[in-house]
Enzyme design. Structure first.
Site, PDB file in Angstrom:
ATOM      1  N   ASP A  40       0.823  -1.216   0.000  1.00 38.51           N
ATOM      2  CA  ASP A  40       0.000   0.000   0.000  1.00 38.51           C
ATOM      3  C   ASP A  40       0.857   1.266   0.000  1.00 38.51           C
ATOM      4  O   ASP A  40       0.559   2.234  -0.691  1.00 38.51           O
ATOM      5  CB  ASP A  40      -0.917   0.025   1.219  1.00 38.51           C
ATOM      6  CG  ASP A  40      -2.015  -1.011   1.100  1.00 38.51           C
ATOM      7  OD1 ASP A  40      -2.818  -1.121   2.034  1.00 38.51           O
ATOM      8  OD2 ASP A  40      -2.058  -1.720   0.060  1.00 38.51           O
ATOM      9  N   GLU A 120     -26.926 -15.927 -11.486  1.00 37.54           N
ATOM     10  CA  GLU A 120     -26.148 -14.914 -10.762  1.00 37.54           C
ATOM     11  C   GLU A 120     -27.028 -14.384  -9.637  1.00 37.54           C
ATOM     12  O   GLU A 120     -28.239 -14.276  -9.821  1.00 37.54           O
ATOM     13  CB  GLU A 120     -25.836 -13.713 -11.673  1.00 37.54           C
ATOM     14  CG  GLU A 120     -25.049 -14.005 -12.910  1.00 37.54           C
ATOM     15  CD  GLU A 120     -25.338 -12.966 -13.998  1.00 37.54           C
ATOM     16  OE1 GLU A 120     -24.936 -11.804 -13.842  1.00 37.54           O
ATOM     17  OE2 GLU A 120     -25.979 -13.329 -14.989  1.00 37.54           O
ATOM     18  N   LYS A 122     -29.101 -11.871  -7.605  1.00 35.05           N
ATOM     19  CA  LYS A 122     -29.723 -10.606  -8.003  1.00 35.05           C
ATOM     20  C   LYS A 122     -29.522  -9.606  -6.875  1.00 35.05           C
ATOM     21  O   LYS A 122     -30.167  -9.680  -5.834  1.00 35.05           O
ATOM     22  CB  LYS A 122     -31.205 -10.798  -8.282  1.00 35.05           C
ATOM     23  CG  LYS A 122     -31.881  -9.538  -8.794  1.00 35.05           C
ATOM     24  CD  LYS A 122     -33.296  -9.855  -9.257  1.00 35.05           C
ATOM     25  CE  LYS A 122     -33.941  -8.672  -9.957  1.00 35.05           C
ATOM     26  NZ  LYS A 122     -34.061  -7.482  -9.140  1.00 35.05           N
ATOM     27  N   ASP A 124     -29.697  -6.160  -4.919  1.00 38.16           N
ATOM     28  CA  ASP A 124     -30.647  -5.069  -4.837  1.00 38.16           C
ATOM     29  C   ASP A 124     -29.872  -3.765  -4.717  1.00 38.16           C
ATOM     30  O   ASP A 124     -29.579  -3.296  -3.625  1.00 38.16           O
ATOM     31  CB  ASP A 124     -31.529  -5.299  -3.609  1.00 38.16           C
ATOM     32  CG  ASP A 124     -32.850  -4.601  -3.741  1.00 38.16           C
ATOM     33  OD1 ASP A 124     -33.122  -4.087  -4.832  1.00 38.16           O
ATOM     34  OD2 ASP A 124     -33.594  -4.568  -2.753  1.00 38.16           O
ATOM     35  N   ARG A 143     -30.071   3.900 -14.809  1.00 38.77           N
ATOM     36  CA  ARG A 143     -31.036   3.254 -15.677  1.00 38.77           C
ATOM     37  C   ARG A 143     -32.159   4.216 -16.048  1.00 38.77           C
ATOM     38  O   ARG A 143     -32.639   4.225 -17.168  1.00 38.77           O
ATOM     39  CB  ARG A 143     -31.618   2.052 -14.943  1.00 38.77           C
ATOM     40  CG  ARG A 143     -32.715   1.354 -15.672  1.00 38.77           C
ATOM     41  CD  ARG A 143     -33.168   0.153 -14.863  1.00 38.77           C
ATOM     42  NE  ARG A 143     -34.042  -0.684 -15.628  1.00 38.77           N
ATOM     43  CZ  ARG A 143     -35.353  -0.484 -15.736  1.00 38.77           C
ATOM     44  NH1 ARG A 143     -35.903   0.525 -15.133  1.00 38.77           N
ATOM     45  NH2 ARG A 143     -36.093  -1.293 -16.461  1.00 38.77           N
ATOM     46  N   TYR A 241     -22.881  -7.147 -15.234  1.00 36.80           N
ATOM     47  CA  TYR A 241     -23.564  -8.388 -15.570  1.00 36.80           C
ATOM     48  C   TYR A 241     -24.010  -8.478 -17.018  1.00 36.80           C
ATOM     49  O   TYR A 241     -24.690  -9.402 -17.399  1.00 36.80           O
ATOM     50  CB  TYR A 241     -24.762  -8.629 -14.645  1.00 36.80           C
ATOM     51  CG  TYR A 241     -25.722  -7.458 -14.518  1.00 36.80           C
ATOM     52  CD1 TYR A 241     -26.420  -6.987 -15.612  1.00 36.80           C
ATOM     53  CD2 TYR A 241     -25.933  -6.858 -13.292  1.00 36.80           C
ATOM     54  CE1 TYR A 241     -27.304  -5.941 -15.507  1.00 36.80           C
ATOM     55  CE2 TYR A 241     -26.821  -5.797 -13.162  1.00 36.80           C
ATOM     56  CZ  TYR A 241     -27.502  -5.344 -14.276  1.00 36.80           C
ATOM     57  OH  TYR A 241     -28.376  -4.296 -14.160  1.00 36.80           O
ATOM     58  N   LYS A 329     -37.395 -14.942  -7.480  1.00 31.03           N
ATOM     59  CA  LYS A 329     -37.423 -14.082  -6.290  1.00 31.03           C
ATOM     60  C   LYS A 329     -37.592 -14.922  -5.022  1.00 31.03           C
ATOM     61  O   LYS A 329     -38.428 -15.816  -4.984  1.00 31.03           O
ATOM     62  CB  LYS A 329     -38.591 -13.094  -6.386  1.00 31.03           C
ATOM     63  CG  LYS A 329     -38.407 -12.026  -7.449  1.00 31.03           C
ATOM     64  CD  LYS A 329     -37.276 -11.095  -7.048  1.00 31.03           C
ATOM     65  CE  LYS A 329     -37.312  -9.792  -7.806  1.00 31.03           C
ATOM     66  NZ  LYS A 329     -38.384  -8.898  -7.483  1.00 31.03           N
ATOM     67  N   CYS A 423     -58.669  11.223  19.937  1.00 30.63           N
ATOM     68  CA  CYS A 423     -57.616  11.433  18.947  1.00 30.63           C
ATOM     69  C   CYS A 423     -56.309  11.807  19.654  1.00 30.63           C
ATOM     70  O   CYS A 423     -56.294  12.726  20.471  1.00 30.63           O
ATOM     71  CB  CYS A 423     -58.031  12.553  17.993  1.00 30.63           C
ATOM     72  SG  CYS A 423     -56.685  13.098  16.926  1.00 30.63           S
ATOM     73  N   CYS A 426     -55.589  15.745  18.798  1.00 28.55           N
ATOM     74  CA  CYS A 426     -56.394  16.897  19.241  1.00 28.55           C
ATOM     75  C   CYS A 426     -57.337  16.539  20.380  1.00 28.55           C
ATOM     76  O   CYS A 426     -58.079  17.402  20.855  1.00 28.55           O
ATOM     77  CB  CYS A 426     -57.174  17.448  18.068  1.00 28.55           C
ATOM     78  SG  CYS A 426     -58.459  16.316  17.513  1.00 28.55           S
ATOM     79  N   CYS A 441     -60.851  10.584  13.369  1.00 32.00           N
ATOM     80  CA  CYS A 441     -61.018  11.796  14.162  1.00 32.00           C
ATOM     81  C   CYS A 441     -61.891  12.739  13.348  1.00 32.00           C
ATOM     82  O   CYS A 441     -61.526  13.131  12.253  1.00 32.00           O
ATOM     83  CB  CYS A 441     -59.651  12.421  14.426  1.00 32.00           C
ATOM     84  SG  CYS A 441     -59.766  14.109  15.023  1.00 32.00           S
ATOM     85  N   CYS A 446     -58.263  19.362  13.556  1.00 28.33           N
ATOM     86  CA  CYS A 446     -57.220  18.562  14.213  1.00 28.33           C
ATOM     87  C   CYS A 446     -55.851  18.900  13.608  1.00 28.33           C
ATOM     88  O   CYS A 446     -55.656  18.795  12.391  1.00 28.33           O
ATOM     89  CB  CYS A 446     -57.543  17.083  14.016  1.00 28.33           C
ATOM     90  SG  CYS A 446     -56.255  15.957  14.525  1.00 28.33           S
TER      91      CYS A 446
HETATM   92  S1  IVH Z   1     -29.775  -8.605 -16.142  1.00 27.24           S
HETATM   93  C1  IVH Z   1     -32.226  -8.670 -18.958  1.00 27.24           C
HETATM   94  N1  IVH Z   1     -28.408  -9.471 -14.082  1.00 27.24           N
HETATM   95  O1  IVH Z   1     -32.403  -6.379 -11.697  1.00 27.24           O
HETATM   96  C2  IVH Z   1     -31.409  -7.565 -18.563  1.00 27.24           C
HETATM   97  N2  IVH Z   1     -29.981  -7.728 -13.731  1.00 27.24           N
HETATM   98  O2  IVH Z   1     -35.269  -6.493 -12.390  1.00 27.24           O
HETATM   99  C3  IVH Z   1     -31.724  -7.101 -17.188  1.00 27.24           C
HETATM  100  N3  IVH Z   1     -30.090  -6.918 -11.432  1.00 27.24           N
HETATM  101  O3  IVH Z   1     -32.582  -3.431 -13.549  1.00 27.24           O
HETATM  102  C4  IVH Z   1     -30.591  -7.068 -16.313  1.00 27.24           C
HETATM  103  N4  IVH Z   1     -28.549  -8.250 -10.612  1.00 27.24           N
HETATM  104  O4  IVH Z   1     -30.665  -3.649 -11.942  1.00 27.24           O
HETATM  105  C5  IVH Z   1     -29.345  -8.612 -14.507  1.00 27.24           C
HETATM  106  N5  IVH Z   1     -27.119 -10.313 -12.387  1.00 27.24           N
HETATM  107  C6  IVH Z   1     -28.041  -9.458 -12.800  1.00 27.24           C
HETATM  108  C7  IVH Z   1     -28.674  -8.534 -11.929  1.00 27.24           C
HETATM  109  C8  IVH Z   1     -29.651  -7.689 -12.442  1.00 27.24           C
HETATM  110  C9  IVH Z   1     -29.399  -7.273 -10.337  1.00 27.24           C
HETATM  111  C10 IVH Z   1     -31.132  -5.867 -11.472  1.00 27.24           C
HETATM  112  C11 IVH Z   1     -30.923  -4.855 -12.558  1.00 27.24           C
HETATM  113  C12 IVH Z   1     -32.197  -4.755 -13.304  1.00 27.24           C
HETATM  114  C13 IVH Z   1     -33.160  -5.423 -12.398  1.00 27.24           C
HETATM  115  C14 IVH Z   1     -34.251  -6.090 -13.203  1.00 27.24           C
END
Ligand code: IVH
Length: 687
Positions: A40, A120, A122, A124, A143, A241, A329, A423, A426, A441, A446
């Site tokens: 580093d 992969e 997903k 959030d 997006r 991705y 999901k 309430c 008030c 109420c 109020c």
């Molecule tokens: S593919 C088909 N791959 O999920 C092209 N999306 O619900 C769509 N997301 O807006 C994206 N991980 O932000 C893809 N491995 C992954 C993902 C992924 C998270 C999110 C992405 C997209 C949303 C769709």
């Protein structure tokens, strides 16, 4: 002398180029490969040397210089970027059956049973698109609505996991897509830091900085900072991705694409896998269901894609969802915690809503300290008591819920809850509508109701007054400046500027926003009044039918009920509201201030489509879906949501999906956009 200076600069340029390339290489080793070659301290030395040169010769600074990761000058606002190809969303599956059905449909489309798919996690976070030209990062955008996003290049430059310069021999131009997120550990550390700063701020009498409720919001908020140096200080990361578009050849499979992107220096999720069958993918999904908590980031599902990218074009897109991918999901996450007590919230229409105050728990990626309890009956039905250990659930962005008490953990000290008779705001005696579940109420004076109503009046979809949110509504009310909606239009710049933490400029902006709101469409005005049961959709129906606010308020309940879409409860609610002298007085003052009551409504378009039911599908070129549907209604037609035998026309846009097939099957007439426009103009006889 001049020659010496020029020579100096020349040497500095050579050295800075060398340093940049070294630093970018070491970044790659460190952040992408996790295999640093130097210590580093050595890295810092190189960085310091580059900084020193750039300070002396600022003209040598390049946008992709690693020194720029600390953040450029603050941005005024984000400009809009049009994505060359739209960013799609994903269809969802919630069960094994649904996933198998997706797999079967995919097999039918590509006419093969045995095809590989990838999985992969997903994440959030928030989707972004990164553009590279000549191997350099030139643009990063959110997006947005899929077609247009915000240009957040300066902020994304500060992410250490986004390469500024690509490795190897990258194509001349390409766009890569991925998810920016905040690791859980970073999220907690950041919130702790903000909490500490707040203690200091409190001592100095400063306003506390807001804490983020979950890593997703924290990531989105951090990427959309006006000042890139703030983003630079946030623990953000990215996994790419997808290859959006590329000048030149692209790999023929998704797993090769990921490897290729990784080779160029992108961060690719190491958890991606390739599967030969749906069974194999389902096994991985089941494993994720158990193991996902161990990851340092939140995932809400698993993304599955057909691996062979040559199949993608053949499979196409349904609406905004490609058929070659889907998201499995996970069910909402649940946790148990102590329900400390039940309190009630007074809404803008006076309805009392109970909520649970919880011993805070981390569930579904967020810290939850409160949860909704809907209403009294619901509490009774689930037998939820104060002091209970309860199961709390949270899914995505929805409000956390109390699912049920854990009966086996009852000690006997739990207390049954009753709706307060007065309430909490008030102290008025609460009323119960015999036909409704709600307790409310009845006092229109109020204070909490008043503030909520002001906030609603100014909110988006209503009068949309920028700068008049919850806090400002409260302040204006508390200071006695505004008592009701019409009072907003009496405000002056001086009055607002005199409020704590307001300057003349912001006061002027607020007044300008208030002035602008007078021209809102009638639908918004009706919705803004906050009449019980009159949401935006009902307001739209009323506006289209009556075209004038006073006509609505003068209409007896029977007349209101004759309007399609308005039932007896809604009609009575409107008539009751209009019968109140206090409400009529507010309306009269709004009118006197020049709020548009429908004068600006376009003339009726005619009834060319009377008696016709029309469904719209796919993407139109000249009109948005919403506009097309509004046009149908304005011309006296009915908008259908699905195809049946009674559908007269299906308007077909690009990438139409199952509706088109259904229409063909039932023999419903399909028309293109141009024909639709002719239909609007001249009616069905002209076709
Ligand atoms: S593919 C088909 N791959 O999920 C092209 N999306 O619900 C769509 N997301 O807006 C994206 N991980 O932000 C893809 N491995 C992954 C993902 C992924 C998270 C999110 C992405 C997209 C949303 C769709």
């Amino acid at each position: 002398m001049a020659d010496v200076a020029a020579l100096d600069q020349y040497a500095a340029r050579l050295r800075s180029e060398e340093l940049r390339s070294q630093l970018n290489y070491h970044n790659y080793r460190y952040y992408q490969l996790d295999q640093p070659e130097i210590a580093d301290a050595e890295y810092d030395e190189l960085m310091n040397e580059l900084r020193a040169i750039e300070t002396r010769f600022p003209e040598l600074i390049t946008p992709d210089s690693p020194t720029q990761r600390t953040g450029a000058a603050p941005l005024a606002a984000f400009e809009t970027v049009e994505h060359r190809l739209p960013l799609f969303s994903l269809s969802n599956c919630f069960s094994e059956e649904e996933l198998r059905a997706w797999h079967r449909r995919a097999a039918e489309r590509i006419e093969r049973e045995d095809f590989a798919i990838t999985s992969e996690p997903k994440i959030d976070g928030l989707a972004i698109a990164l553009v590279y030209e000549g191997g350099r990062f030139v643009q990063g955008a959110t997006r947005g609505d899929g077609r247009h996003g915000e240009n957040v290049t300066a902020n994304l430059r500060t992410l250490k996991t986004i390469p500024l310069v690509l490795q190897g021999h990258p194509p001349e131009r390409l766009e890569v897509r991925g998810e920016v997120f905040m690791p859980k550990s970073g999220f907690e550390a950041m919130n702790n830091e903000i909490a500490e700063t707040n203690q200091a701020r409190e001592r100095e009498g400063k306003k506390p900085l807001p804490l983020y409720s979950n890593p997703r919001n924290a990531a989105a908020g951090s990427v959309r900072q006006k000042d890139p140096s703030v983003t630079a200080g946030r623990p953000l990361a990215i996994f790419v991705y997808q290859l959006g578009w590329v000048d030149g050849a692209r790999p023929e499979s998704h797993h090769e694409t990921l490897a290729w992107l990784h080779g160029m220096g992108f961060n690719v999720n190491p958890e991606a896998r390739r599967h030969d069958s749906a069974d194999d993918a389902l096994q991985r999904i089941a494993w994720w269901g158990k193991e996902r908590e161990r990851l340092d980031y939140d995932i809400d599902g698993v993304v599955l894609k057909v691996d062979d990218t040559r199949d993608w074009d053949r499979m196409g897109v349904a609406g905004r969802e490609p058929r070659w991918a889907t998201a499995f999901k996970f069910p909402p996450q649940q946790r148990t915690t102590k329900l400390l007590r039940i309190e009630v919230n007074v809404g803008r229409t006076g309805v009392l809503t109970p909520y649970a105050v919880l011993d805070p728990v981390f569930v579904g990626g967020a810290r939850v300290g409160m949860a909704t309890l809907h209403n009294e009956q619901d509490i009774r039905r689930k037998d939820i008591r104060e002091g209970d250990t309860v199961v709390v659930q949270r899914a995505g962005e929805v409000i956390p819920q109390v699912v049920a008490p854990v009966l086996s953990l009852r000690t006997g000290a739990e207390v049954e809850w009753e709706m307060p008779a007065r309430c909490p705001s008030c102290d008025a005696e609460v009323a119960r509508d015999p036909e409704e579940v709600a307790v409310y109420c009845p006092n229109t004076a109020c204070p909490v109701q008043r503030v909520r109503l002001l906030e609603h009046f100014a909110s988006r979809g209503a009068m949309d007054i920028e700068g008049l949110g919850e806090k400002m509504a409260y302040t204006l009310f508390r200071e006695g400046l505004v008592g009701d909606a019409a009072g907003i239009y009496d405000l002056t710049v001086d009055q607002i500027a005199a409020l704590e933490r307001m300057a003349t400029k912001s006061a002027e902006n607020l007044i300008a926003g208030i002035e602008k709101s007078k021209a809102r469409p009638l639908t918004n005005v009706i919705f803004a009044l906050g009449i019980r049961h009159v949401g935006y959709e009902t307001a739209r129906v009323l506006a289209t039918h009556f075209r004038n606010l006073e006509a609505i308020l003068d209409a007896p309940a029977e007349a209101l009920q004759e309007v399609e879409g308005i039932g007896p409860v809604v009609a009575k609610s409107i008539a009751d509201w209009a019968a109140s002298p206090g409400n009529r007085e507010v309306v009269a003052r709004l009118k006197a201030h020049g709020v548009d009551f429908g004068g600006g409504m376009p003339e009726p378009a005619g009834d060319q489509l009377a008696g016709l039911t029309i469904v719209v599908t796919g993407r139109l070129e000249q009109l948005s879906r919403q506009e097309a549907e509004d046009r149908i209604r304005e011309h006296g037609g009915k908008v259908g949501s699905s195809i049946s035998k009674s559908t007269n026309f299906l308007v077909v846009g690009a990438e139409a999906g199952t509706k088109l097939a259904k229409a063909e099957q039932l023999g419903v007439r399909t028309i293109d956009e141009d024909t639709f426009l002719r239909l609007l103009k001249d009616g069905p006889a002209a076709l």
